[in-house]
Write a protein that holds these residues in place. Sequence first.
Motif, mmCIF file in Angstrom:
data_model
loop_
_atom_site.group_PDB
_atom_site.id
_atom_site.type_symbol
_atom_site.label_atom_id
_atom_site.label_comp_id
_atom_site.label_asym_id
_atom_site.label_seq_id
_atom_site.Cartn_x
_atom_site.Cartn_y
_atom_site.Cartn_z
ATOM 1 N N SER A 87 -5.397 -2.012 6.865
ATOM 2 C CA SER A 87 -6.356 -1.461 5.908
ATOM 3 C C SER A 87 -7.764 -1.603 6.455
ATOM 4 O O SER A 87 -8.035 -2.464 7.295
ATOM 5 N N THR B 24 -11.326 -2.902 0.985
ATOM 6 C CA THR B 24 -10.677 -3.252 -0.264
ATOM 7 C C THR B 24 -11.645 -3.083 -1.431
ATOM 8 O O THR B 24 -12.860 -3.122 -1.254
ATOM 9 N N VAL C 70 -7.293 -3.022 -4.661
ATOM 10 C CA VAL C 70 -6.624 -2.004 -3.846
ATOM 11 C C VAL C 70 -7.088 -2.145 -2.405
ATOM 12 O O VAL C 70 -8.286 -2.324 -2.150
ATOM 13 N N HIS D 120 -7.311 -0.075 1.120
ATOM 14 C CA HIS D 120 -7.346 1.319 1.543
ATOM 15 C C HIS D 120 -7.346 1.414 3.067
ATOM 16 O O HIS D 120 -7.970 0.599 3.746
ATOM 17 N N HIS E 186 -4.155 5.940 2.915
ATOM 18 C CA HIS E 186 -3.080 5.182 2.290
ATOM 19 C C HIS E 186 -3.689 4.063 1.455
ATOM 20 O O HIS E 186 -4.662 3.437 1.866
ATOM 21 N N SER E 187 -3.144 3.809 0.279
ATOM 22 C CA SER E 187 -3.659 2.740 -0.566
ATOM 23 C C SER E 187 -2.507 1.940 -1.143
ATOM 24 O O SER E 187 -1.460 2.498 -1.495
ATOM 25 N N ASP F 269 2.376 4.786 -2.149
ATOM 26 C CA ASP F 269 0.973 4.500 -2.424
ATOM 27 C C ASP F 269 0.832 4.023 -3.866
ATOM 28 O O ASP F 269 1.593 4.446 -4.745
ATOM 29 N N THR G 67 -2.264 2.341 -6.886
ATOM 30 C CA THR G 67 -3.613 1.925 -7.262
ATOM 31 C C THR G 67 -3.537 1.138 -8.552
ATOM 32 O O THR G 67 -3.039 1.647 -9.562
#
Length: 326
Positions: free
Chosen positions: A124, A127, A141, A143, A147-148, A170, A172
Amino acid sequence: MRRLSFALSAALLSTLVVTAPAHAETTIIRLDGLAEATSTKVMSINDSGLAVGSSIVGGVTRAVKFDAGRVTELVGPDGASVSLTAVNNHGAAVGNSSVRGISDNAIRFNPDGSYVVLGIPSGSTFTTAVGIDDNGITYGVAHGSGHSIPVSWRPNGVLTAMKLPAGATDGTVVSASPNGYGAGFVSGPGLNKVAVRWNPDRSVTVLPRLAEGAWSRATAVNRNGDVVGSADLAGGGEPYALRWNADGSMNMYGQLDEPTGVNDHGIAVGYGWADGQWRPFRWTRDDLKLDLGLLAPAPSIEKLAINNDGVIVGSVWGKAYKWIVS
């Protein structure tokens, strides 16, 4: 109250729609930000009345707390823009920090004003933090590359990916309750966005759609597991605002409504379109829709939150307000 009938899934045990909104008797209080602030937001309030948000001063976003009529800055990393998104009942707050436009990092402020920049998982790039429960667990989350994934940080900083349901790649998380529920949405190949609730035992519950394959999203959750959000009804038209109840039933609010907070009594707050403008609303457990009122027309309303005493805070076109309903 009038009832609308739809050909919905059998999972929707009861669906209620309210009558035209009523005007509540409210006291509206402007929450002043830091001196020389050009914009101020309030995003969350706890049960003792402590609220948190941000002020923009000289182009820099500064974290603030509103307590007993006073605004105080929470100072983060040198040179960083910092905004707060949530506060728990012990006065710990979380939000996001960035330095000169560099990607955000989640940040947690302890009740004494000290802070910790939270870690980023491998793969990632940045965040965001959206909630903190009363055990000090932060929710957010991670990121990266389109893509999350939903994540949580323990008080000692240990990071954990939150569970995704089958078919989802994915996710959230948007909100968290004081006792560890989370609310948000997930998606994946062949899986349209669908509202979910993460439970304190770390399991995840997919909430019913209004129609097969139609999108839905959750925006807030209380300690009972009641969730509010919005969902599309296949065939077009504006989405509906909803409350998914912990007992499996569902309450439907109106179209062009967006609930953004819910307290433990099932009272929801948010905004909707009425009289040619966005207006703040409160929905009772029995679905009575109350117009909270505005001091001035609102081109936009970002978010409203409510505590268990029924005190409401919200951000309206760069200004922070508190509503007390009589």
